[in-house]
Design an enzyme around this catalytic site. Structure first.
Site, mmCIF file in Angstrom:
data_model
loop_
_atom_site.group_PDB
_atom_site.id
_atom_site.type_symbol
_atom_site.label_atom_id
_atom_site.label_comp_id
_atom_site.label_asym_id
_atom_site.label_seq_id
_atom_site.Cartn_x
_atom_site.Cartn_y
_atom_site.Cartn_z
ATOM 1 C CG ASP A 76 -10.005 -2.233 7.140
ATOM 2 O OD1 ASP A 76 -9.649 -2.534 8.672
ATOM 3 O OD2 ASP A 76 -10.388 -3.160 6.738
ATOM 4 C CB ALA B 63 -1.002 -0.032 1.474
#
Lengths: 319, 319, 319, 319
Positions: B155, B138
């Site tokens: 998350d 990410a």
């Protein structure tokens, strides 16, 4: 860890706590009583194998139980505690400068005795001149009390079937409570587990039962770590014009500063406001709840090892 | 129950869940992944033996993660999700009518694959034309993104030492995040356990780290039953005049009605307000927190089986 | 049951015993010592979290340890016990009418003290005029003993790495033992778990080590319920023409009748014969065993929480 | 380990086995059936949550069950197996070169099916031309059998109240068995836990019941690690002059060499002898046992979760 204390939170959900020391373990006339040192929670009282309060966060439970009630009242002088044998509830009540008399009625002499010996943080309460202890049935004692009270607090075990106190969660008892409150009197009762999945078992039935008796009732919740869930309470006022159930955060902070000795750890205006903010799901359950817990009608909330049920006369429906 | 799934919540505190069925159990490149049916919680995803989300109350976690962020923004069109492999976060994002693009970047292909096969409640999200899935790191993906986003959601797993994502809880990453947000952009990150006894381990260090980067930051918490504690998040705004972090309950209800398809189960104006009402103890911890999580300085929050620590360069202090 | 004592028998195999009472729980200079009442086993001694002996069946272990050794000897007068702090081994030795002196050397004063206070079944042994107690290292005491013995009994903990007694399972110590035995002297040592799957960890290495030193050695086993497996011993004779290791059942019954006061519960001629009947698998392991436990060569059996290993000098091979 | 299989061995005594994989888990018409991979034992069959047999040591149980019976007979040609659904008992029977027919009657089709799919070590047995499988009640099938047998083997679950097979532990059934045996026929039945503390629950009542019917009966035991205790069997002969129950070790080794294909792992002359060497305590229990298990009289051994009892007609006495 070699030694563990195990609690069944619900069927298929067990918690195990590292057991460092057993300070007392015995069977009273009413229940098994353990006072132990647990690795994660420190000194802990368990009744019938269920955690009642532990050193690490008992202040959350007891501040959330006592202060919303006393702060709602304009000037609480006389307080009745049903249960509370551990002494922490009385300790919090006696921090209020307005209180002149605190009568605690617990049915189980052993709980009181062993907590007094083993929980030093409540030592001051037991010898406070305003404090009075009676070992008796809270219901009978309240009914026969020659005087009324400004605040009545029920700090009880859950309504276990065959346990000592399920009758203290009933419309009949709440009528007695109301009669024994002075004008503007406040009633508060612990009301069991109140997390997103279990609040319908005791918390919402107590709420709807109190609504039968009192003009103003509010249900609230707070996460208590050592209970491994949110916990629930229900608070009621005989007259909201004297004792409003919902204060602004500023008013709460003002009353705390004016009335309560020492520092709070958990409660202040902001966390008080949080207690009353319920989730959409919780509010839907309250709105839909129709149960009325009644001794006469034989409808009461009972907790089994296999879950809880609201028993209708002659028929038990396990939730 | 004969079969149990056991989780160590902290040293000396174990939970055991009745295990009804194992749907998937394996070792991905990064972590162990279990999808199981548990007696108390229903279908549940566990990563490295820790519950990530379960059927019975995943909506509490995911509504509390996604909607405060998107509702704070006046009109969120583009959303970046880091992690979220299970699909529920994307599902909640895609309920917002304003959203035109939802890019989810998860490093673990297996988590995504097995959740997609076994969690039917998220089926619609995977095929929504606005949804884009990338299996990658990410951090790198966000750094190299040619476009910016209105909302960025992290998350992630907890920052486990040696785990795949502790670098995503750092001042360096948060600077990247800020650079990749459009004006008025909102950042939200899960921040670990946040109950009265454990909120200082990850939640408050993440808060103080975000304060180094963003002009406006708020920390909030919510009890999640299947996590057996309160959970914590931190939300930040690049510009509070565009995207204020605290809305009135009425404004929340209005924005929900205007933007979100279907019924919420947990979140509405009142429960939103409750998220932001912190206890006195939590606020004291936030006020006193000085940790800055930094990859360069080698200070980051790591979670060991023996607890958590904030490691300073060259010296580890176990909390 | 709310309270449990948990023992890890091997990796992935736990036993949990209902814990009725803790009589003593502490840390001695050498090890943790618990004396507890367990639901399935009664009063039980645990050292470092491992059951040493329990009321319900300690007689099986202690009769199997003591009597084969003393019965093999034509007339045992002097007996040395290494370890045995609990007192039961001395109790069984002192039942032999021929015994004139029983010297027990245990390194851990606390084990002796707390067992003496809490295990009333051994009370008579502690005050028998033939009994002598020394708190010291058994190895040094035996080496420096001015007199020799007819029987030497090692009633020790398992050879835990870093524990107090792994050196007492070594070829060097066994040479000392042999030197300190009178002609026809008998040596017996407990030798750890000996079931079908774990007898190669300590039992067979001790056997092959003793074979380096003694002309006659026999390994034997017996199921001990509270150990949840078969247990193992190794017995050796300095001269089988004086002290044969295998007696006929009739001879055993005759010697028991002639020499031992009171009734045995477990041992007689037939069960004695059973001790020595090993399974084909056990005998194959003994035949193939080549380990020699040696302090000098750094090869010794050590038990880790992760299993047991026979460590060669400079290289550890986990079994 | 995150996943565990838990078995209650007796009240207050739990074992937990690391659970690596669930191969099958379901509810048959009669019982719950699990085939799992356990960390300490390998592939394992559990019925109603109790271990029936596991890869690591099933050979101990099955060699101890089958071979003493077949070896006692001068030339066993026809064998009846009641139960044995797992297939291992048939596998051991079929290793005897003398056997021409092996009829297995198990009531639970699912046990047979799932074991056949998941226990490859028994594959050869299922397709052996001498093997015959009937899914039916063993009692009725035996009663109606047009032919008699040389050996009858009962490889059953424990006599659980309400379970499928407690009637197969009764004087009435044993009379049927005797009628269906050829001259010199041998009967063998598993007889439950037989350690020093639990052998009086099923093992000794079965022994005294068989004594009512057969001229020669012997009870024997063997430690089985994965059962965490000694296990028990009872063997009976219709005519000891043809089929003596106790052979010399030399005779056993001779018959094994002459009749059995492949290598044994556990049993040979010496371990056979060990099976029959009972402790003094076991023999005292057998000598004192008076129970007669009878369907007509309503006296039978039943196992409850709370222990076992021998129920007399109209009155149950829990042991």
């Amino acid at each position: 860890m070699s030694k563990w204390y195990e609690e069944e939170l619900e069927p298929g959900l067990r918690a195990q706590y590292g057991l460092k020391k057993i300070l007392h373990s015995g069977q009273s006339k009413f229940q098994t009583v353990d006072i132990v040192d647990l690795e994660p929670f420190g000194r802990t009282l368990l009744v019938d194998g269920l955690i009642q309060s532990s050193q690490i966060d008992e202040y959350v439970y007891h501040e959330a139980l006592v202060h919303p009630a006393l702060l709602s009242h304009p000037c609480p002088k006389s307080v009745f505690i049903g249960g509370g044998g551990e002494g922490s509830t009385a300790r919090e009540v006696l921090r209020h400068a307005t209180v002149e008399r605190c009568l605690m009625v617990d049915i189980d002499e052993d709980v009181v005795k062993f907590c007094r010996e083993n929980l030093p943080e409540n030592a001051a309460a037991w010898t406070d001149p305003r404090f009075e202890l009676v070992i008796a049935d809270a219901k009978a004692t309240l009914e026969n009390s020659p005087t009324n009270f400004d605040v009545i607090i029920m700090d009880l075990d859950d309504p276990l079937e065959g346990g000592p106190c399920y009758q203290l969660y009933s419309v009949e008892f709440y009528q007695t409570v109301k009669r024994k409150l002075n004008p503007g009197g406040i009633f508060i009762t612990q009301s069991g587990q109140a997390g997103i999945t279990r609040h319908h078992l005791v918390w919402s039935p107590v709420y709807s039962t109190l609504k039968q008796v009192f003009p103003a009732v509010k249900a609230y919740t707070q996460a208590v770590y050592s209970f491994l869930d949110e916990w629930g309470w229900n608070i009621a006022s005989t007259d909201e014009s004297i004792s409003p159930l919902l204060l602004s955060p500023e008013e709460v902070d003002k009353r705390i500063a004016a009335r309560i000795k020492g520092e709070m750890k958990f409660l202040d205006g902001e966390s008080y406001t949080g207690l009353y903010c319920l989730s959409k799901k919780h509010r839907q359950t309250l709105a839909a709840e129709t149960a009325v817990l009644s001794i006469e009608k034989g409808t009461f909330a009972v907790m089994h090892s296999q879950g809880l049920c609201v028993a209708e006369a002659g028929s038990a429906e396990v939730s």
